[in-house]
Write an enzyme that holds these catalytic residues in place. Structure first.
Site, short mmCIF file in Angstrom:
data_model
loop_
_atom_site.label_atom_id
_atom_site.label_comp_id
_atom_site.label_asym_id
_atom_site.label_seq_id
_atom_site.Cartn_x
_atom_site.Cartn_y
_atom_site.Cartn_z
N MET A 39 0.99 -1.40 0.11
CA MET A 39 -0.10 0.09 0.45
C MET A 39 0.79 0.86 -0.48
SD MET A 39 -3.10 -1.14 2.17
CE MET A 39 -3.22 -0.20 3.58
N HIS A 43 9.49 1.00 3.52
CA HIS A 43 10.00 0.83 4.64
C HIS A 43 10.84 0.03 4.20
CE1 HIS A 43 7.96 -2.53 6.44
NE2 HIS A 43 6.36 -1.47 6.98
N HIS A 46 9.50 -4.36 3.78
CA HIS A 46 8.93 -4.04 1.43
C HIS A 46 10.62 -4.83 1.33
CE1 HIS A 46 5.65 -0.86 3.78
NE2 HIS A 46 5.42 -1.93 2.87
N GLN A 70 -10.49 -2.59 2.35
CA GLN A 70 -9.49 -3.35 3.51
C GLN A 70 -10.06 -2.07 4.78
OE1 GLN A 70 -5.89 -3.89 1.61
NE2 GLN A 70 -5.09 -3.66 3.74
N GLN A 168 5.51 -11.74 7.74
CA GLN A 168 5.39 -12.22 8.16
C GLN A 168 4.71 -11.01 9.26
OE1 GLN A 168 7.71 -14.43 10.96
NE2 GLN A 168 6.66 -14.70 12.85
N ASP A 170 1.92 -8.94 9.00
CA ASP A 170 0.62 -9.64 9.08
C ASP A 170 0.71 -10.95 9.25
OD1 ASP A 170 -0.30 -7.11 8.75
OD2 ASP A 170 1.65 -6.66 6.84
N GLN A 173 -2.73 -12.11 7.74
CA GLN A 173 -3.18 -11.93 6.63
C GLN A 173 -2.24 -12.92 5.95
OE1 GLN A 173 -2.52 -8.17 4.57
NE2 GLN A 173 -0.81 -8.91 3.80
N SER A 205 6.44 -0.84 10.30
CA SER A 205 5.59 -0.25 9.84
C SER A 205 5.26 0.92 9.59
CB SER A 205 4.12 -0.65 10.86
OG SER A 205 3.14 -0.51 10.40
N ARG A 207 2.80 2.22 9.43
CA ARG A 207 2.44 3.31 10.89
C ARG A 207 2.83 3.64 12.18
NH1 ARG A 207 -2.34 0.06 9.77
NH2 ARG A 207 -4.45 1.26 8.86
#
Length: 317
Positions: A39, A43, A46, A70, A168, A170, A173, A205, A207
Site C-alpha cells: 500500500m 520501509h 518491503h 479493507q 510475517q 501480517d 493476512q 510498519s 504506521r
C-alpha cells in the site's frame, strides 16, 4: 503520473492494460516474475521482500495501492501515508535491475462497480476466506480480510507472478492469502518472509511514522512481551493461559507507566495463541508438533500496532 519522476530502469504503470502488455513480454522471453503487493509508504520490510523476490526471480514487480475495501468507514483511509516518489527512490536504492516495474492503478479501474466503505452498500465481486477472517484482527475489523482477499486476488490475476512475497508481521493476512491461493487454484507460489525489525526490536510498519519518540519507546512492549512468552515456551511452559498471562503482565506494567507519566494511553486490544494450522485459539497445552502463532494488537496513543511470533512453525521452504 506526470508529476512523478521515474527512476532509470523502473517502469511505472498506472493502467492495468499497459502493465499486462509488459507482463506478456516477460512470458514471451520465458522470464520469471516475483511480486510484492504494497500500500506504499515503503520501509525496509518491503525492501527485504523485494530483495527476496529478486533472489528467486528474473524480474520483480510491485503494486502500490491503498485499498479502500479493507478500511471501515471509521478508519484511516484518508490519512494513510501516500509517498510514491519516496517509494520509487527507495526501490531504486536497491540497485539497478532489482525492481523492474511498479503498478499504481486507479481506484475506479480496480473497482469498476465503485467501492463504498460501508459493506452493506457495496456492489461488485468480493472474495472471502471463511474460517480465517473473523478471529484475531477480524474481531476488531470484521470486513478487513474480505477487502484484503479481494484486492490480492485481483492483483494476482493482473500480475500473474510465478512467486509472491509477503511479510510475517501480517501473519493472519498470510494465512488468509495462502488458503485463498490454494482454494482458487491460483498458479502462484507464496512465500512468507520474516518480520523486519528496528535494532530495538520494534516491527517495521508504515504506521510507525505516527508515533512520537516516547510512544515509540513504549511500543517496544509488543516485541518484549512476545520474546518473554517465547522464552517461557522454550524453557518448557506449554500452557497457553500461563504464556498469555506472562505477556499481558508486561503490557499492563507498561500501561501503568504511561498512565503515570504521559498524556496519551497505551491499551491492549488483544493477545492470543492460535494453531499454526487453522488459527483456532489454543486452550490448554500448545501441541509442539503443530506449533503456534502468538499475536497481539496494542494501541499506542491513537496508533494501533500489531506483532506476532511463530513457534515451531515452518513458514517458508
Amino acid at each position: 503520473m506526470s508529476a512523478i519522476k521515474c527512476p532509470p530502469g523502473i517502469k511505472v504503470f498506472n493502467k492495468i492494460a499497459d502493465f499486462r502488455q509488459w507482463r506478456r513480454s516477460l512470458l514471451l522471453e520465458q522470464k520469471t516474475l516475483g511480486y510484492v503487493p504494497t500500500m506504499g509508504a515503503l520501509h525496509q520490510g518491503h525492501l527485504a521482500l523485494v530483495t527476496a523476490a529478486k533472489k528467486r526471480c528474473d524480474h520483480v514487480a510491485l503494486t502500490v495501492f491503498v485499498n479502500p475495501a479493507q478500511f471501515a468507514p471509521t478508519e484511516d483511509l484518508s490519512t494513510y501515508p501516500r509517498t510514491l516518489q519516496s517509494d520509487l527512490e527507495k526501490l531504486a536504492s536497491l540497485g539497478p535491475g532489482v525492481t523492474s516495474a511498479v503498478l499504481v492503478p486507479q481506484v475506479h479501474e480496480m473497482y469498476p462497480a465503485g467501492i463504498e466503505l460501508d459493506v452493506s452498500k457495496q456492489k461488485g465481486t468480493f472474495v472471502e476466506v471463511l474460517g480465517l477472517s473473523q478471529q484475531l484482527e477480524g474481531t476488531t475489523r470484521p470486513n478487513f480480510f474480505r477487502g484484503v482477499a479481494t484486492v490480492v486476488s485481483k492483483f494476482l490475476n493482473i500480475v500473474q507472478p510465478e512467486h509472491a512475497f509477503f511479510g510475517q508481521k501480517d501473519i493472519q493476512q498470510c494465512f488468509v492469502i495462502r488458503d485463498m491461493i490454494r482454494d482458487l487454484h491460483i498458479p502462484t507460489k507464496m512465500h512468507i518472509c520474516p518480520t523486519v525489525r528496528e535494532e530495538s526490536g520494534l516491527a517495521l510498519s508504515s504506521r510507525n511514522v505516527f508515533l512520537s519518540p516516547s510512544q515509540k519507546k513504549y511500543a517496544l512492549v509488543l516485541s518484549q512481551s512476545l520474546k518473554h512468552m517465547e522464552s517461557l515456551y522454550r524453557s518448557g511452559t506449554r500452557d497457553a493461559s500461563t504464556l498469555l498471562q506472562a505477556g499481558i503482565h508486561l503490557i499492563e506494567n507498561a500501561r501503568k507507566q504511561v498512565q503515570e507519566t504521559e498524556d496519551w494511553e497505551l491499551k491492549l486490544d488483544y493477545v492470543s495463541i492460535n494453531s499454526a494450522k487453522d488459527l483456532n485459539e489454543i486452550k490448554g497445552d500448545v501441541p509442539k508438533e503443530d506449533g503456534c502463532v502468538i499475536s497481539m494488537a496494542v494501541y499506542v496513543g491513537k496508533t494501533r500496532l500489531i506483532d506476532n511470533i511463530c513457534l515451531d512453525v515452518e513458514l517458508d521452504d
